[in-house]
Design a protein around this motif. Structure first.
Motif, PDB file in Angstrom:
ATOM      1  N   ASN A  26      -7.901   1.222  -4.596  1.00 32.21           N
ATOM      2  CA  ASN A  26      -7.939   2.318  -3.645  1.00 32.21           C
ATOM      3  C   ASN A  26      -8.164   3.610  -4.436  1.00 32.21           C
ATOM      4  N   TYR A  43      -5.976   1.916  11.206  1.00 30.90           N
ATOM      5  CA  TYR A  43      -6.957   0.955  11.743  1.00 30.90           C
ATOM      6  C   TYR A  43      -6.788  -0.430  11.133  1.00 30.90           C
ATOM      7  N   CYS A  44      -5.847  -0.578  10.184  1.00 35.65           N
ATOM      8  CA  CYS A  44      -5.828  -1.766   9.323  1.00 35.65           C
ATOM      9  C   CYS A  44      -4.897  -2.852   9.850  1.00 35.65           C
ATOM     10  N   ARG A  72      -6.513   8.093   5.320  1.00 37.69           N
ATOM     11  CA  ARG A  72      -6.577   7.628   3.939  1.00 37.69           C
ATOM     12  C   ARG A  72      -5.712   8.497   3.032  1.00 37.69           C
ATOM     13  N   ARG A 110       0.431   3.789   1.900  1.00 42.59           N
ATOM     14  CA  ARG A 110       0.604   4.132   3.310  1.00 42.59           C
ATOM     15  C   ARG A 110      -0.263   3.185   4.119  1.00 42.59           C
ATOM     16  N   LYS A 111       0.209   2.827   5.309  1.00 50.83           N
ATOM     17  CA  LYS A 111      -0.571   1.917   6.150  1.00 50.83           C
ATOM     18  C   LYS A 111      -1.629   2.724   6.905  1.00 50.83           C
ATOM     19  N   CYS A 112      -2.900   2.364   6.772  1.00 48.79           N
ATOM     20  CA  CYS A 112      -3.962   3.076   7.501  1.00 48.79           C
ATOM     21  C   CYS A 112      -3.912   2.661   8.979  1.00 48.79           C
ATOM     22  N   SER A 171      -0.675  -5.913   4.838  1.00 49.69           N
ATOM     23  CA  SER A 171      -0.325  -4.880   3.867  1.00 49.69           C
ATOM     24  C   SER A 171       0.870  -4.099   4.391  1.00 49.69           C
ATOM     25  N   CYS A 189       0.860  -1.188   0.000  1.00 50.14           N
ATOM     26  CA  CYS A 189       0.000   0.000   0.000  1.00 50.14           C
ATOM     27  C   CYS A 189       0.893   1.234   0.000  1.00 50.14           C
ATOM     28  N   GLY A 231      -5.945  -7.117  -1.298  1.00 46.51           N
ATOM     29  CA  GLY A 231      -4.702  -6.600  -0.726  1.00 46.51           C
ATOM     30  C   GLY A 231      -4.870  -6.126   0.699  1.00 46.51           C
ATOM     31  N   GLY A 232      -3.993  -5.267   0.957  1.00 46.16           N
ATOM     32  CA  GLY A 232      -3.137  -4.399   0.165  1.00 46.16           C
ATOM     33  C   GLY A 232      -3.916  -3.588  -0.897  1.00 46.16           C
ATOM     34  N   THR A 233      -3.161  -3.084  -1.818  1.00 42.29           N
ATOM     35  CA  THR A 233      -3.722  -2.250  -2.874  1.00 42.29           C
ATOM     36  C   THR A 233      -3.300  -2.785  -4.241  1.00 42.29           C
TER      37      THR A 233
HETATM   38  S1  SF4 Z   1      -5.120  -2.610   2.869  1.00 42.53           S
HETATM   39 FE1  SF4 Z   1      -6.498  -0.856   2.559  1.00 42.53          FE
HETATM   40  S2  SF4 Z   1      -7.058  -0.343   4.642  1.00 42.53           S
HETATM   41 FE2  SF4 Z   1      -5.222  -1.596   4.800  1.00 42.53          FE
HETATM   42  S3  SF4 Z   1      -3.462  -0.166   4.798  1.00 42.53           S
HETATM   43 FE3  SF4 Z   1      -3.841  -0.740   2.691  1.00 42.53          FE
HETATM   44  S4  SF4 Z   1      -5.178   0.867   1.898  1.00 42.53           S
HETATM   45 FE4  SF4 Z   1      -5.288   0.977   4.113  1.00 42.53          FE
END
Ligand code: SF4
Ligand SMILES: C[S@@+](CC[C@H](N)C(=O)[O-])C[C@H]1O[C@@H](n2cnc3c(N)ncnc32)[C@H](O)[C@@H]1O
Length: 395
Positions: A114, A34-35, A151, A30-32, A39, A28, A79-81
């Motif tokens: 995304n 809450y996730c 995000r 950037r790592k969100c 990823s 990704c 994913g991931g993205t």
């Molecule tokens: S998988 Fe989705 S929610 Fe998780 S870090 Fe990547 S973009 Fe964010």
């Protein structure tokens, strides 16, 4: 004299369950906060697409004997993205799949994307390569909420991505999250109205959960309390019901015929081959079921393939006694239920291994049942964990 075979009490399949393919893409932008998905940020390095595709090809080759001769019904690139993949990269990936595996001609092929990584030409190329369903991680259209969620996209990008996806792909899912920090019901419903305005036929609405080992868990933001969150969830369901969507799974809503076939295969306890870092698989053989897990970290996954020609971290037979619980864990998420004979068709076990627990749950009012269909009651859906745990206790 006719010889009658003794009744089988263990697993036996005349025919294995339908088979899907899950492909995990682990990076990704950037790592969100809450996730907790598998990823990884690739900020400091270039996206290692070529190495990923090389390792993916080897992972696929090594997995072929486990699914010889079986047709793939659906593909999900998650994913991931995955929308970080170049158009050529995605085309190569799907070409490998088509060349090496028998893919249903009309297979549903979903890709997660995304909104921060959407480009018109690339989206068109994904479509040309065979992707026929896109799942967009919108989360919210509200600028403040998108910011709090960390995000990489803003509200305009979310709208643009939804409208573009709708234009290019025959089927679109939008992911929304609710019960966000300081969110009130009206704001969640506003997100929903905007989502509906694009004409999507599938929505996934997830209540934000604070997952262990995430920044949100360590420093919890102030969230609506559980009653408020439940009220928002009920209001979302009521609005979508009014708009002609069926609430067919805990978090999934679809217009009739727009259900996600890949996820339905999980929830009806179908088989799936999982490729890519950390991917899980479940495969049924004549008299047993196997669970596979691949190495989780992208580096470990690539190294394992290079060193041992196998990405598997574990491959274990599922004890027969665990299958009723595993089946229940999936099938009772289907709010409209399933046919009773599905238990035998998907676990290979005789129905006698399911009925005593089912009867007890029916008496408690958690399950309803007629000659054709078994479904959780409203109470059962609300206390889904208790319902499912009963199969674990009775194993
Ligand atoms: S998988 Fe989705 S929610 Fe998780 S870090 Fe990547 S973009 Fe964010
Ligand atoms: C595997 S994620 C991938 C989607 C894509 N990477 C994105 O975020 O745009 C699938 C969905 O799970 C949901 N999700 C992820 N973490 C969550 C959490 N902690 N609570 C609730 N929903 C979550 C989000 O709606 C997300 O879009």
């Amino acid at each position: 004299m006719q010889i009658v075979a003794p009744p089988r009490f263990g697993v036996f399949f005349d025919q294995p369950p339908p088979l899907s393919l899950y492909i995990h893409f682990p990076w990704c932008v950037r790592k969100c906060p809450y996730c907790d998905f598998n990823s990884h940020e690739f900020r400091s390095v270039d996206l290692p697409e070529a190495s990923y595709l090389k390792a993916f090809e080897a992972d696929l080759h090594a997995a072929l004997p486990s699914v010889w001769g079986r047709r793939i019904e659906t593909v999900f690139i998650g994913g991931g993205t995955p929308s970080l993949l170049s158009a050529e990269g995605l085309d190569q990936l799907l070409t490998m799949v088509r060349t090496l595996l028998p893919l249903h001609v009309d297979a549903e092929i979903t890709m997660e994307a995304n909104p921060g990584t959407v480009e018109v030409e690339r989206f068109k190329a994904y479509r040309a390569a065979g992707v026929n369903r896109v799942s967009l991680g919108i989360q919210s259209f509200n600028p403040q909420h998108l910011k709090v969620l960390g995000r990489v996209h803003d509200a305009d990008e979310a709208r643009r991505a939804a409208s573009l996806a709708q234009e290019i792909f025959p089927r679109v899912n939008l992911d929304l999250m609710y019960a966000l920090p300081h969110q009130i019901q009206a704001e969640a419903l506003e997100d929903l109205e905007i989502a509906l305005s694009f004409g999507t036929t599938h929505l996934s609405c997830y209540q934000l959960t604070l997952e262990p080992n995430t920044p949100f868990h360590r420093h919890p933001p102030e969230l609506p309390n559980s009653d408020e969150a439940a009220e928002i969830g009920d209001a979302i369901t009521a609005r979508l019901d009014h708009a002609g969507f069926r609430h067919y799974e805990t978090s999934a809503y679809a217009k009739p015929g727009a259900e996600c076939l890949h996820n339905l295969n999980y929830w009806t306890f179908g088989d799936y081959l999982g490729l890519g870092p950390g991917a899980h698989g479940k495969l049924s053989y004549r008299d047993h079921v196997v669970r596979e897990v691949r190495h989780r970290h992208p580096r470990a996954w690539m190294d394992a393939i290079a060193d041992n020609n196998s990405a598997l971290q574990s491959s274990e037979r599922v004890p027969d006694k665990d299958l009723p619980f595993e089946f229940a864990m999936n099938a009772f998420r289907l709010t409209e239920g399933f046919s009773l004979d599905l238990f035998n068709r998907r676990t290979g076990l005789p129905i006698q291994r399911f009925l005593p627990t089912l009867d007890a749950l029916e008496k408690k009012g958690l399950v309803r049942r007629d000659t054709k269909c078994v479904a959780p009651t409203e109470l059962g859906s609300r206390f889904l964990n208790d319902l499912i745990q009963a199969f674990l206790r009775d194993a």
